[in-house]
Design an enzyme around this catalytic site. Structure first.
Site, mmCIF file in Angstrom:
data_model
loop_
_atom_site.group_PDB
_atom_site.id
_atom_site.type_symbol
_atom_site.label_atom_id
_atom_site.label_comp_id
_atom_site.label_asym_id
_atom_site.label_seq_id
_atom_site.Cartn_x
_atom_site.Cartn_y
_atom_site.Cartn_z
ATOM 1 N N HIS A 142 -7.762 -0.330 -10.105
ATOM 2 C CA HIS A 142 -7.613 0.736 -9.114
ATOM 3 C C HIS A 142 -6.657 1.814 -9.611
ATOM 4 O O HIS A 142 -6.974 3.013 -9.548
ATOM 5 C CB HIS A 142 -7.121 0.155 -7.789
ATOM 6 C CG HIS A 142 -6.980 1.182 -6.710
ATOM 7 N ND1 HIS A 142 -8.043 1.927 -6.262
ATOM 8 C CD2 HIS A 142 -5.890 1.616 -6.004
ATOM 9 C CE1 HIS A 142 -7.626 2.761 -5.321
ATOM 10 N NE2 HIS A 142 -6.324 2.601 -5.163
ATOM 11 N N ASP A 179 0.835 -1.197 0.000
ATOM 12 C CA ASP A 179 0.000 0.000 0.000
ATOM 13 C C ASP A 179 0.873 1.252 0.000
ATOM 14 O O ASP A 179 1.942 1.279 0.602
ATOM 15 C CB ASP A 179 -0.905 0.007 1.238
ATOM 16 C CG ASP A 179 -1.902 1.136 1.209
ATOM 17 O OD1 ASP A 179 -2.575 1.300 0.179
ATOM 18 O OD2 ASP A 179 -1.999 1.875 2.204
#
Length: 302
Positions: free
Chosen positions: A217, A144
């Site tokens: 994404h 992330d």
């Protein structure tokens, strides 16, 4: 020079606490006093533990901020609105407290002092504790924050309002809680997961060309305007338990709300009707709010 609040610049912290609250009627002066008190408490702990990157952001929703009369500061702040026909709910509150540190015990100690300072002037609506996992990966198994600007100067340029502005040192922030359905996610092959994200899972390499799907994404959030990337600074952390609910506390800072909102509009289908694949296969947004983060000097003297 106006000083940014201290939870914005430091990267790679291992613990975070995210609190949202509403300010009770007639408590404006008490809130102003509490802000000065929490800055003192922060400084005390930072002096005791100078190497732990302890930081704090105290931020305000538009309704309360506008009551303070600082009309030339935080001009872009507005209430969060629901997006994508409810895919992104609006849960706007008056106050956000973001704490991060290299140690969970230190973040916890500061959070306790902060809530004690605000006392009965606020009503806490949510409190979530986040933690850094191995290799900076989320509970979904992917790294992330790979797209984050690196280095304090680059972070400052993206996250902090510039010195030529009346609200120099301030920032805009989005806080969203995403709950993950790992049973659904893990029922997909790794190759499908990678297509959803737009990046390889193990190597953490971004896809390019035809391999990067438009509704992945990265395809939805890596945006450009006039050839310039719409950058934001993420300080997100996973949250939850192994046996129960878990997901991502997404928090993003920027010198302009526009960059944050543009990514959201793209993710939730507001721009072209196409939504982020993660919303179908992994994540459900369960909260959403915008806040304005004044500089330390402004917080000291609201």
């Amino acid at each position: 020079m106006n000083t940014p609040q201290t939870a914005i610049i430091p990267d790679h912290c291992k613990a975070g606490i995210f609190i949202e609250a509403d300010i009770l009627s007639g408590q404006t002066e008490a809130v102003k006093t509490a802000c000065r008190t929490v800055l003192s408490a922060l400084q005390t702990l930072q002096t005791q533990y100078p190497d732990e990157s302890l930081g704090l952001s105290v931020a305000f929703g538009s309704d309360f901020w506008h009551t303070l009369g600082h009309s030339n500061e935080g001009k872009e702040i507005k209430p969060f609105r629901a997006l994508g026909n409810g895919l992104a709910p609006a849960t706007q509150h008056d106050l956000m407290i973001h704490i991060q540190a290299m140690r969970q015990d230190l973040a916890f100690a500061l959070a306790k002092s902060v809530l004690n300072a605000f006392g009965g002037s606020i009503s806490v609506q949510s409190e979530t504790h986040g933690m850094r996992l191995l290799e900076n990966r989320g509970t979904d198994g992917f790294v992330d924050g790979t797209e984050n600007p690196q280095g304090d100067e680059n972070v400052r340029n993206v996250a902090i309002i510039g010195e030529n502005c009346p609200d120099a040192g301030g920032s805009y922030v989005l806080l969203q809680k995403y709950r993950h359905d790992l049973n659904k996610w893990n029922s997909h092959a790794i190759s499908e997961q990678e297509s959803d994200i737009g990046r390889s899972k193990v190597e953490n390499e971004e896809f390019e060309g035809d391999a990067l799907l438009a509704d992945s994404h990265l395809g939805r959030v890596n945006l450009k305007e006039n050839g310039v990337g719409l950058k934001i600074v993420r300080r997100s952390l996973p949250y939850g338990t192994i046996s129960g609910e878990n997901g991502l506390m997404f928090i993003a800072y920027c010198h302009t709300l526009h960059n944050i909102e543009a990514q959201l509009l793209s993710m939730f289908g507001e721009t072209d009707g196409q939504t982020d694949r993660l919303l179908a296969h992994l994540s459900t947004a369960v909260s959403g709010a915008y806040y304005y983060v004044p500089s330390v000097e402004r917080l000291q003297n609201l």
